[in-house]
Design an enzyme around this catalytic site. Structure first.
Site, PDB file in Angstrom:
ATOM      1  N   SER A  29       0.755  -1.181  -0.049  1.00  0.00           N
ATOM      2  CA  SER A  29      -0.065  -0.065  -0.025  1.00  0.00           C
ATOM      3  C   SER A  29       0.902   1.226  -0.190  1.00  0.00           C
ATOM      4  CB  SER A  29      -0.949   0.053   1.083  1.00  0.00           C
ATOM      5  OG  SER A  29      -0.159  -0.016   2.464  1.00  0.00           O
ATOM      6  N   THR A 168      -7.251  -1.803  -2.924  1.00  0.00           N
ATOM      7  CA  THR A 168      -6.835  -1.421  -1.663  1.00  0.00           C
ATOM      8  C   THR A 168      -6.541   0.352  -1.421  1.00  0.00           C
ATOM      9  OG1 THR A 168      -5.270  -3.116  -1.846  1.00  0.00           O
ATOM     10  CG2 THR A 168      -5.099  -1.937   0.303  1.00  0.00           C
ATOM     11  N   THR A 189       2.111   7.387   0.237  1.00  0.00           N
ATOM     12  CA  THR A 189       1.017   6.357  -0.203  1.00  0.00           C
ATOM     13  C   THR A 189       1.501   5.554  -1.710  1.00  0.00           C
ATOM     14  OG1 THR A 189      -1.207   5.630  -0.473  1.00  0.00           O
ATOM     15  CG2 THR A 189      -0.679   7.753  -1.274  1.00  0.00           C
ATOM     16  N   ARG A 199      -3.877   9.509 -11.738  1.00  0.00           N
ATOM     17  CA  ARG A 199      -4.648   9.956 -10.677  1.00  0.00           C
ATOM     18  C   ARG A 199      -3.968  10.528  -9.368  1.00  0.00           C
ATOM     19  NH1 ARG A 199      -5.611   7.916  -5.172  1.00  0.00           N
ATOM     20  NH2 ARG A 199      -7.716   8.346  -4.719  1.00  0.00           N
ATOM     21  N   THR A 222      -6.353   8.907   5.903  1.00  0.00           N
ATOM     22  CA  THR A 222      -6.351   7.611   5.070  1.00  0.00           C
ATOM     23  C   THR A 222      -7.570   7.325   4.673  1.00  0.00           C
ATOM     24  OG1 THR A 222      -6.462   6.003   6.899  1.00  0.00           O
ATOM     25  CG2 THR A 222      -4.186   6.783   6.309  1.00  0.00           C
ATOM     26  N   GLY A 223      -7.716   6.462   3.488  1.00  0.00           N
ATOM     27  CA  GLY A 223      -8.867   6.111   3.078  1.00  0.00           C
ATOM     28  C   GLY A 223      -9.219   6.879   1.676  1.00  0.00           C
TER      29      GLY A 223
HETATM   30  N1  ASP Z   1      -5.979   8.120   0.675  1.00  0.00           N
HETATM   31  C1  ASP Z   1      -5.045   7.428  -0.562  1.00  0.00           C
HETATM   32  C2  ASP Z   1      -5.664   7.968  -1.734  1.00  0.00           C
HETATM   33  O1  ASP Z   1      -6.724   8.318  -1.680  1.00  0.00           O
HETATM   34  C3  ASP Z   1      -5.366   5.920  -0.016  1.00  0.00           C
HETATM   35  C4  ASP Z   1      -5.619   5.343   1.243  1.00  0.00           C
HETATM   36  O2  ASP Z   1      -5.395   6.250   2.030  1.00  0.00           O
HETATM   37  O3  ASP Z   1      -5.353   4.088   1.158  1.00  0.00           O
HETATM   38  O4  ASP Z   1      -4.559   7.860  -2.506  1.00  0.00           O
END
Ligand code: ASP
Length: 320
Positions: A29, A168, A189, A199, A222-223
């Protein structure tokens, strides 16, 4: 924490911390080994903020460099810019002596190939639809995958299929505070797996994936990055703390704003996950997750000088 205790700079300490995961080929990740974009090429995002000097730097969609957090710091230290993206970011890193490398590991390459296979399934994950469209899970088509990848064991194939249909999200946001009250933060990330090349998520965006004001505190996320960008989450959390909210209330308010963007429709929100992390200048901290864990609580890691530990996130909605 060892570095902080020895008097190292707060930003050097958090970057050294996240470098451990960026360089770990088994973590899919972040950094080296991160799951790639649609074309099978990992693209990494990162940003840093140094509280005492009130400066920041970022790289977006950088390819071929294992430690994007270090390049974000180079942008901060050696340029008049805040953010460099894409090919320019890789060239910038190379100018500072970084070697361009293939970041795809065997594990992440397999997951990408399985995602390609999954595209034949009606439940496949597809970037070219809006978030409103429904994704349904499907049983692992193990037989077909075993034929396609005869040398790979079943557990690995099941893992790869899960990643294929549930791409993920995985990121590290790390915030630090030393005894002098100095603060810094980093977010790093490989972003959303199988993303459209180019992107960029929230992670390298100052004010979204990270925001820190030495006078108040820091916050990160995160997310699903798109949801964070829509509410400028990092900045929102810090401003909430500036106006007197406890970190717990500050992150909950950010989660409510995410929810509001879907008119609090839980059936739509069920497809998202997002977390906010907050560290106040006086050491108070909290993290909040849109959803609770189904069985175990969503947690964040804390070290305040002793052993590292997990603490539960507050949450807006209960899952399951
Ligand atoms: N926030 C990150 C993104 O959208 C991904 C993640 O946190 O898992 O690239």
């Amino acid at each position: 924490m060892e570095m902080l205790q020895q008097g190292a700079d707060t930003l050097d300490a958090v970057i050294a911390g996240v470098n451990i995961v960026e360089l770990d080929p088994n973590d899919t990740s972040v950094g080296y080994g991160g799951l790639p974009n649609e074309d099978g090429v990992p693209e990494l995002d990162s940003c840093v903020t140094h509280g005492p000097t009130r400066r920041c730097g970022a790289v977006g969609a950088i390819r071929g460099i294992k430690t994007p957090s270090k390049i974000a710091k180079l942008v901060m230290d050696h340029t008049t810019h805040v953010m460099i993206v894409g090919e320019g970011a890789t060239r910038f890193a190379k100018a500072y002596g970084y070697k361009e490398e293939d970041l795809l590991t065997e594990k992440s390459r397999l997951a990408w190939l399985v995602w390609k296979q999954s595209l034949r399934s009606p439940s496949a994950f597809n970037n070219w639809i809006s978030m409103d469209q429904n994704l349904t899970a499907e049983n692992v088509p193990l037989k077909r995958l075993k034929e396609a990848f005869p040398d790979v064991d079943e557990n690995t194939l099941a893992w790869a299929w899960d990643k294929a249909i549930h791409p993920t999200y995985g990121t590290i946001n790390c915030l630090s505070l030393n005894e002098k009250g100095e603060m810094s933060g980093v977010t790093t990330t490989s972003g959303l797996a199988w993303k459209i090349p180019g992107r960029v998520g929230d992670s390298p965006i100052i004010g979204a994936g990270l925001f820190l004001d030495q006078d108040v505190g820091g916050a990160g996320s995160t997310g699903v990055g798109e949801e964070n960008i829509r509410i400028a989450g990092g900045h929102t959390v810090v401003e909430n703390m500036r106006h007197g909210m406890h970190p717990k209330d500050a992150v909950m308010d950010a989660l409510k704003r995410v929810s509001r963007n879907y008119n609090d429709d839980k059936s739509k929100l069920a497809k998202l996950d997002i977390q906010f992390y907050a560290l106040r200048k006086d050491g108070e901290h909290a993290a909040g997750s849109l959803w609770s864990g189904a069985k175990t609580p969503v947690q964040y890691s804390v070290n305040d000088g002793g052993d590292s530990r997990h603490e539960p996130c507050v949450f807006l909605y209960r899952r399951g």
